[in-house]
Scaffold this motif. Structure first.
Motif, mmCIF file in Angstrom:
data_model
loop_
_atom_site.group_PDB
_atom_site.id
_atom_site.type_symbol
_atom_site.label_atom_id
_atom_site.label_comp_id
_atom_site.label_asym_id
_atom_site.label_seq_id
_atom_site.Cartn_x
_atom_site.Cartn_y
_atom_site.Cartn_z
ATOM 1 N N ILE A 1 1.007 -1.155 0.056
ATOM 2 C CA ILE A 1 -0.050 -0.082 -0.013
ATOM 3 C C ILE A 1 0.998 0.975 -0.104
ATOM 4 C CG2 ILE A 1 -2.171 -1.038 1.141
ATOM 5 C CD1 ILE A 1 -1.142 -0.141 3.520
ATOM 6 N N ALA A 2 0.531 2.264 -0.746
ATOM 7 C CA ALA A 2 1.284 3.375 -0.981
ATOM 8 C C ALA A 2 0.622 4.642 -1.117
ATOM 9 C CB ALA A 2 2.482 3.337 -1.974
ATOM 10 N N VAL A 3 1.187 5.761 -0.650
ATOM 11 C CA VAL A 3 0.837 7.031 -1.168
ATOM 12 C C VAL A 3 1.736 8.018 -1.760
ATOM 13 C CG1 VAL A 3 -1.110 7.330 0.594
ATOM 14 C CG2 VAL A 3 0.970 8.019 1.180
ATOM 15 N N SER A 4 1.405 8.631 -2.789
ATOM 16 C CA SER A 4 2.535 9.542 -3.182
ATOM 17 C C SER A 4 3.288 10.491 -2.160
ATOM 18 C CB SER A 4 2.077 10.307 -4.350
ATOM 19 O OG SER A 4 1.344 11.281 -3.994
ATOM 20 N N ARG A 5 4.316 10.882 -2.374
ATOM 21 C CA ARG A 5 4.968 12.189 -1.533
ATOM 22 C C ARG A 5 4.293 13.300 -1.584
ATOM 23 N NH1 ARG A 5 8.580 10.247 2.261
ATOM 24 N NH2 ARG A 5 9.603 8.276 1.854
ATOM 25 N N GLU A 6 3.396 13.524 -2.806
ATOM 26 C CA GLU A 6 3.084 14.934 -3.285
ATOM 27 C C GLU A 6 1.962 15.134 -2.306
ATOM 28 O OE1 GLU A 6 1.596 13.828 -7.143
ATOM 29 O OE2 GLU A 6 3.574 13.958 -8.133
ATOM 30 N N GLU A 7 1.414 16.431 -2.063
ATOM 31 C CA GLU A 7 0.535 16.596 -1.199
ATOM 32 C C GLU A 7 -0.787 15.865 -1.470
ATOM 33 O OE1 GLU A 7 -1.788 20.618 0.808
ATOM 34 O OE2 GLU A 7 -0.252 21.002 -0.589
ATOM 35 N N HIS A 8 -1.238 16.102 -2.754
ATOM 36 C CA HIS A 8 -2.540 15.229 -3.003
ATOM 37 C C HIS A 8 -2.302 14.168 -4.128
ATOM 38 C CE1 HIS A 8 -4.933 18.490 -1.266
ATOM 39 N NE2 HIS A 8 -3.979 19.196 -1.824
ATOM 40 N N GLY A 9 -1.218 13.901 -4.820
ATOM 41 C CA GLY A 9 -1.043 12.949 -5.742
ATOM 42 C C GLY A 9 -2.192 13.009 -6.738
ATOM 43 N N ILE A 10 -2.472 11.926 -7.336
ATOM 44 C CA ILE A 10 -3.406 11.902 -8.479
ATOM 45 C C ILE A 10 -4.765 12.241 -7.839
ATOM 46 C CG2 ILE A 10 -1.979 10.822 -10.309
ATOM 47 C CD1 ILE A 10 -3.514 8.110 -9.727
ATOM 48 N N GLY A 11 -5.120 11.965 -6.527
ATOM 49 C CA GLY A 11 -6.512 12.170 -6.171
ATOM 50 C C GLY A 11 -7.182 13.271 -6.445
ATOM 51 N N GLU A 12 -6.061 14.367 -6.522
ATOM 52 C CA GLU A 12 -6.678 15.735 -6.668
ATOM 53 C C GLU A 12 -7.342 15.771 -8.022
ATOM 54 O OE1 GLU A 12 -5.502 20.298 -5.746
ATOM 55 O OE2 GLU A 12 -3.732 19.016 -6.434
ATOM 56 N N TYR A 13 -6.593 15.214 -9.172
ATOM 57 C CA TYR A 13 -6.942 15.106 -10.437
ATOM 58 C C TYR A 13 -8.389 14.320 -10.456
ATOM 59 C CZ TYR A 13 -7.192 13.884 -15.275
ATOM 60 O OH TYR A 13 -7.623 13.712 -16.634
ATOM 61 N N VAL A 14 -8.364 13.260 -10.095
ATOM 62 C CA VAL A 14 -9.897 12.563 -9.679
ATOM 63 C C VAL A 14 -10.888 13.347 -9.219
ATOM 64 C CG1 VAL A 14 -10.650 10.388 -8.855
ATOM 65 C CG2 VAL A 14 -8.352 10.258 -9.584
ATOM 66 N N GLN A 15 -10.635 14.162 -8.054
ATOM 67 C CA GLN A 15 -11.626 15.068 -7.618
ATOM 68 C C GLN A 15 -12.216 15.833 -8.615
ATOM 69 O OE1 GLN A 15 -13.166 14.744 -4.526
ATOM 70 N NE2 GLN A 15 -14.345 16.155 -5.450
ATOM 71 N N GLN A 16 -11.211 16.502 -9.590
ATOM 72 C CA GLN A 16 -11.552 17.426 -10.419
ATOM 73 C C GLN A 16 -12.684 16.819 -11.531
ATOM 74 O OE1 GLN A 16 -8.000 18.921 -11.973
ATOM 75 N NE2 GLN A 16 -7.349 20.028 -10.295
ATOM 76 N N ILE A 17 -12.164 15.322 -11.979
ATOM 77 C CA ILE A 17 -13.034 14.936 -12.813
ATOM 78 C C ILE A 17 -14.358 14.622 -12.382
ATOM 79 C CG2 ILE A 17 -13.326 12.672 -14.022
ATOM 80 C CD1 ILE A 17 -10.354 12.401 -14.401
ATOM 81 N N LEU A 18 -14.585 13.993 -10.953
ATOM 82 C CA LEU A 18 -15.699 14.020 -10.245
ATOM 83 C C LEU A 18 -16.388 15.233 -10.163
ATOM 84 C CD1 LEU A 18 -14.415 11.430 -7.431
ATOM 85 C CD2 LEU A 18 -15.705 10.796 -9.678
ATOM 86 N N SER A 19 -15.923 16.407 -9.950
ATOM 87 C CA SER A 19 -16.645 17.672 -9.716
ATOM 88 C C SER A 19 -17.349 18.208 -11.105
ATOM 89 C CB SER A 19 -15.646 18.690 -9.420
ATOM 90 O OG SER A 19 -15.033 18.501 -8.002
ATOM 91 N N LYS A 20 -16.835 17.737 -12.129
ATOM 92 C CA LYS A 20 -17.255 18.194 -13.442
ATOM 93 C C LYS A 20 -18.446 17.302 -13.910
ATOM 94 C CE LYS A 20 -12.946 19.569 -15.434
ATOM 95 N NZ LYS A 20 -11.804 19.425 -16.365
ATOM 96 N N ASN A 21 -18.751 16.170 -13.145
ATOM 97 C CA ASN A 21 -19.922 15.310 -13.705
ATOM 98 C C ASN A 21 -21.082 15.591 -12.506
ATOM 99 O OD1 ASN A 21 -18.159 13.974 -15.336
ATOM 100 N ND2 ASN A 21 -17.717 12.426 -14.056
#
Length: 176
Positions: free
Chosen positions: A156-176
């Motif tokens: 199991i792993a999380v990126s060392r970036e503050e949000h990782g690709i989860g922020e990108y996924v949130q943007q996709i979900l917000s558009k729908n």
């Protein structure tokens, strides 16, 4: 290019057959999956795959592009080891009779920063979280006491970036 360890992360919808289609991508490219975990993500209704492989970066890039072509995949990416915080969990079931030399077993458990998860009449279960080499080291130290069962989770792993690709996924979900 030289092979190295990578962690592939994919945010997906939860659909039957997706895991099969993702593993086929690796099979077609003759790439072995060292571990795979799937779970809920921080985004409601979205699941996350974490896949560990040892391969060239070029091959991993191609695999991630193929994974992203799956309709249920919202976003996928890959990371080198230094770009993620990662762990695995291991469980060791050993006979209770090994506690007759309890001081030694307890010392080993403490030395490895592990813990007793349960102690039953016939067996006890020890839990260890850490890197694969750490869970293997505890396994090696417990061999003289007998190991009835052993299991290790996938990475199991999380990126060392503050949000990782989860922020990108949130943007996709917000558009729908």
């Amino acid at each position: 290019m030289e092979k190295e360890e990578f962690t592939i992360t994919a945010y997906t919808e939860n659909h039957v057959g997706l895991l099969h289609r993702i593993t086929i991508i690796f099979t077609k490219r003759k790439v072995n999956i060292e571990s795979i975990t799937a779970s809920e993500s921080e985004k409601e209704g979205i699941h996350r795959f974490t896949i560990a492989v040892t391969e060239t970066e070029e091959a991993v890039e191609k695999i991630v592009k193929q994974i992203e072509k799956q309709i249920e995949v919202l976003k996928a990416d890959y990371y080198k080891n230094k770009e993620v915080v990662q762990q695995e969990v291991a469980l060791y079931k050993i006979p209770s009779k090994s506690l007759t030399n309890g001081i030694e077993v307890e010392r080993i458990v403490r030395q490895h920063n592990a813990r007793f998860l349960t102690i039953e009449k016939d067996f006890l279960v020890i839990e260890k979280a850490g890197f694969r080499r750490e869970t293997k080291a505890l396994f090696d130290d417990l061999i003289p006491f007998g190991i009835n069962e052993f299991v290790r989770s996938g990475r199991i792993a999380v990126s060392r970036e503050e949000h990782g690709i989860g922020e990108y996924v949130q943007q996709i979900l917000s558009k729908n």
